[in-house]
Design a protein around this motif. Structure first.
Motif, PDB file in Angstrom:
ATOM      1  N   VAL A 129       2.050  14.096  32.790  1.00 50.04           N
ATOM      2  CA  VAL A 129       2.323  14.775  32.393  1.00 50.04           C
ATOM      3  C   VAL A 129       4.051  15.117  31.920  1.00 50.04           C
ATOM      4  O   VAL A 129       5.049  14.966  31.539  1.00 50.04           O
ATOM      5  N   THR A 130       4.383  14.715  33.106  1.00 57.31           N
ATOM      6  CA  THR A 130       6.467  15.082  33.239  1.00 57.31           C
ATOM      7  C   THR A 130       6.966  14.525  32.320  1.00 57.31           C
ATOM      8  O   THR A 130       8.025  14.000  31.927  1.00 57.31           O
ATOM      9  N   PHE A 131       6.155  13.358  33.290  1.00 58.19           N
ATOM     10  CA  PHE A 131       7.541  11.763  32.411  1.00 58.19           C
ATOM     11  C   PHE A 131       7.106  11.116  31.210  1.00 58.19           C
ATOM     12  O   PHE A 131       7.825  11.074  30.234  1.00 58.19           O
ATOM     13  N   LYS A 132       6.229  11.687  30.548  1.00 56.74           N
ATOM     14  CA  LYS A 132       5.803  11.724  29.390  1.00 56.74           C
ATOM     15  C   LYS A 132       6.622  12.340  28.131  1.00 56.74           C
ATOM     16  O   LYS A 132       7.263  12.158  27.682  1.00 56.74           O
ATOM     17  N   LYS A 133       7.149  13.903  29.127  1.00 60.22           N
ATOM     18  CA  LYS A 133       8.176  14.686  28.331  1.00 60.22           C
ATOM     19  C   LYS A 133       9.583  13.798  28.893  1.00 60.22           C
ATOM     20  O   LYS A 133      10.239  14.112  27.508  1.00 60.22           O
ATOM     21  N   ALA A 134      10.029  12.864  29.740  1.00 61.20           N
ATOM     22  CA  ALA A 134      10.793  13.023  30.227  1.00 61.20           C
ATOM     23  C   ALA A 134      11.580  11.212  29.857  1.00 61.20           C
ATOM     24  O   ALA A 134      12.455  10.294  29.429  1.00 61.20           O
ATOM     25  N   VAL A 135      10.614  10.627  29.748  1.00 58.58           N
ATOM     26  CA  VAL A 135      10.757   9.349  29.025  1.00 58.58           C
ATOM     27  C   VAL A 135      11.635   8.492  28.565  1.00 58.58           C
ATOM     28  O   VAL A 135      12.286   7.552  29.051  1.00 58.58           O
ATOM     29  N   ARG A 136      11.970   9.298  27.365  1.00 62.49           N
ATOM     30  CA  ARG A 136      13.309   8.752  26.583  1.00 62.49           C
ATOM     31  C   ARG A 136      14.327   9.289  27.848  1.00 62.49           C
ATOM     32  O   ARG A 136      15.623   9.078  27.044  1.00 62.49           O
ATOM     33  N   GLN A 137      14.668   9.809  28.256  1.00 57.87           N
ATOM     34  CA  GLN A 137      15.474  10.328  28.728  1.00 57.87           C
ATOM     35  C   GLN A 137      16.081  10.045  30.293  1.00 57.87           C
ATOM     36  O   GLN A 137      17.123  10.484  31.206  1.00 57.87           O
TER      37      GLN A 137
END
Length: 129
Positions: free
Chosen positions: A31-39
């Motif tokens: 869940v966290t990875f999906k939010k942060a992947v672009r950063q």
């Protein structure tokens, strides 16, 4: 929070601490990875580190370091809250970079293969990125 050092964050901890961190990481990583992947400029390495941390063949201290970094990554409270655009994940990226640099020789081809599959197909329960 300036006095918090990455070395302190990355302490492997005792067995109970590692078990708690592992459960938190298993539950919240994707869940966290999906939010942060672009950063995260090195997403493949982060996912490979996830698989390395969960691999029972990985040495205990290495698992501990990676679980500490991954737990910091998935926890909603950290030095710079993740809700701030652009800089929100910068401290998480720094912690993950330090952890991966410390244990990079333990992140094996099988962990990168699992990361590639997860990134291509999406992990169970997560739609493709």
């Amino acid at each position: 929070m300036d006095d918090v050092k990455f070395g302190e964050i990355l302490l492997p901890g005792d067995e109970d601490t590692q078990n708690r961190r592992e459960q938190t990481v298993r539950k919240k990583f994707w869940v966290t990875f999906k939010k942060a992947v672009r950063q995260i400029p090195f997403s493949r390495d982060v996912v490979a580190a996830f698989y390395c941390a969960l691999d029972p063949q990985t040495p205990t201290k290495v698992r501990g370091v990676l679980l500490a970094a991954l737990a910091y990554f998935v926890m909603p409270i950290d030095m710079i809250p993740d809700v701030f655009a652009v800089i929100g994940f910068s401290d998480d990226v720094a912690v993950m970079s330090a952890a991966i640099a410390m244990v990079s020789k333990h992140i094996k081809a099988r962990h990168y293969d699992a990361a590639d599959r997860a990134l291509a197909d999406g992990p169970p329960g997560m739609k493709t990125i």
